[in-house]
Scaffold this active site. Structure first.
Site, PDB file in Angstrom:
ATOM      1  N   THR B  52       0.832  -1.208   0.000  1.00 30.22           N
ATOM      2  CA  THR B  52       0.000   0.000   0.000  1.00 30.22           C
ATOM      3  C   THR B  52       0.866   1.257   0.000  1.00 30.22           C
ATOM      4  OG1 THR B  52      -1.742  -1.195   1.143  1.00 30.22           O
ATOM      5  CG2 THR B  52      -1.810   1.205   1.276  1.00 30.22           C
ATOM      6  N   TYR B 143       1.864 -14.655   1.967  1.00 32.60           N
ATOM      7  CA  TYR B 143       1.410 -13.919   3.146  1.00 32.60           C
ATOM      8  C   TYR B 143       0.115 -13.194   2.787  1.00 32.60           C
ATOM      9  CZ  TYR B 143       5.925 -14.925   5.220  1.00 32.60           C
ATOM     10  OH  TYR B 143       7.009 -15.574   5.737  1.00 32.60           O
TER      11      TYR B 143
END
Lengths: 305, 305
Positions: B52, B143
């Site tokens: 992000t 992940y």
């Protein structure tokens, strides 16, 4: 940008076209073109492929480019299509928009960059501005895609105004899928001449009365004939009555996962089982829910085509 | 899938690496590699590029592939990198994940498909399942990226359990950027051995105490040295005291648009003005806010590196 292009997209009823898949989740181009032709022959004035209902963001840019190319090659009129091109990345949005314009799309439907939430209007303006500048084509007719329930990034009235003032011949309209009637009504009132399509056929007559130009809807993949009748009779009392029926059918369909439900109904209509499949994270409608849906529609006296 | 690959990603402090741009918004590969090396030399145990904070979704797949390739070519160790690869489209996620694995990435950080909201766990499971099957590589260490404030698509504990049971050697951990301490603590308790990184250094010592393995944070682009000290002294009272300072610095940084603020601070550190620029919809931090930020940090006695 040298010359202005006329608006070629019709007013009236648009379907947010479903995208049929093969077993391996690739796009079934033949079934796609066939469905587009069927929609235009069964009441749709125009088509909006590669929107939310079309699972656009579940495909890569390359898959989307090929899909539109194949539709145009198959004879689906580009001038009647408002093609979804808005991605998280301006790079991708520019690539898709350039391609759509080059192939003669009547318009593009552009999401704001939608990964980041709570971004400023200045930031969203900068994103649209970059895309328009980079596409750099006077033929571009851009429709803003306001769909906060999915995008999480609303397009404010202030932002619309700023874009219209800067790009009056390019930023020509909007699809409002907020579900918020006041928002679309206010847009029509604030910006006369701005081409507002309601994102549901529930608001077909109301949006026309408010100064809008039509509807672009997921469920018109199924309700297109009825929606077209409402549109044709919009000036009459009969039209108002039919709108009520149309609204009830829409309400019934909305209770189900809409993409899966519409695909299942289309599989029934066409006899093509492949139509049932959406791309993950969507899943096919199971038999129990499909039977419930059919019962709901039957109660309303609605015969799916 | 034939053989199991060992987990190569270190425990400890990771930076969600910022992505520097040139004036035309293309990636500045030289500055990117330099920043990665600086982070590893200044306290970071590992790196999470293209998350992000790295504005991953503001770039095309091709841009992301080139960016990671250039980092590896520049000598940044792939085995220390957890590369962001999750897109809206499984096609894109597969392409990015394959590439990251082929280049030896220690892990990939995978968002769920994030355009559609309120999708079912079954649908999300199907999406991850498709990606893992299509990548088809035993070296893949996946992940899960839980960041509901941005993605709008939470990853439930039930979904984690189901993925771990089906892919115990592949689905090995999670970055929890929910900001919800109870959620990450519960994940650690429910799934011992599952490698949970907190999405903020505020929870560095708490997550370690709960059984997690470290933190992956936007703000460690700036706080890396202090965070590393906290990690090194984690078993001591001094570590607890330093954690409090670290938390206060994080709180101060969080008050600002974080990508813009961190980029501005990095521009100051490097003397490289180009660092100030994010891609729209983000905008550079203006001078007034930058001065306020500097004052806030000064009050805390924190000297940005």
């Amino acid at each position: 940008m040298t010359s202005r292009a006329p608006n070629t997209l019709p007013n009236g009823v648009f379907a947010a076209v479903l995208t049929p898949l093969r077993d391996d989740y690739s796009i079934d181009h033949e079934a796609y073109a066939e469905h587009c032709r069927w929609l235009l022959a069964n009441g749709c004035d125009g088509l909006a492929p590669m929107g939310t209902t079309g699972e656009a963001n579940s495909f890569s840019v390359a898959e989307r480019i090929e899909a539109f190319e194949r539709l145009v090659e198959a004879g689906v009129p580009a001038s009647k299509m408002m093609v979804g091109t808005g991605c998280c990345s301006i790079t991708d949005t520019v690539a898709l928009t350039r391609h759509a314009v080059a192939l003669g799309a009547g318009g593009v439907l552009m999401l704001p960059p939608f990964y980041y939430k709570n971004v400023s209007d200045d930031g969203l303006y900068a994103a649209f501005d970059q895309v328009i500048q980079r596409v750099g084509d006077a033929r571009l007719k851009l429709y803003l895609y306001h769909i906060p329930p999915m995008s999480g990034v609303p397009i404010s009235h202030a932002l619309i105004g700023r874009l219209i003032r800067r790009y009056p011949d390019t930023v020509v309209g909007m699809k409002d899928s907020s579900g918020d009637w006041n928002n679309m009504k206010t847009t029509c009132e604030m910006y006369p001449g701005f081409r507002v399509y309601a994102g549901t056929e529930k608001f077909l007559l109301p949006i026309l009365a408010a100064g809008g130009v039509g509807c672009i809807s997921a469920t018109t993949n199924i309700t297109c004939r009825l929606a077209a009748e409402v549109y044709a009779k919009r000036a009459t009392g009969e039209g108002q009555g039919l709108q009520q029926t149309l609204t009830r059918v829409r309400d019934a369909l909305e209770k189900y996962p809409v993409i899966a439900a519409l695909k299942r109904l289309t599989a029934e209509r066409t006899g093509h089982e492949g139509w049932r499949l959406p791309r993950p994270p969507h899943l096919p409608l199971d038999d129990a829910r499909f039977e419930a849906l059919q019962a709901d529609l039957q109660k309303l006296g609605f015969v799916a085509p």
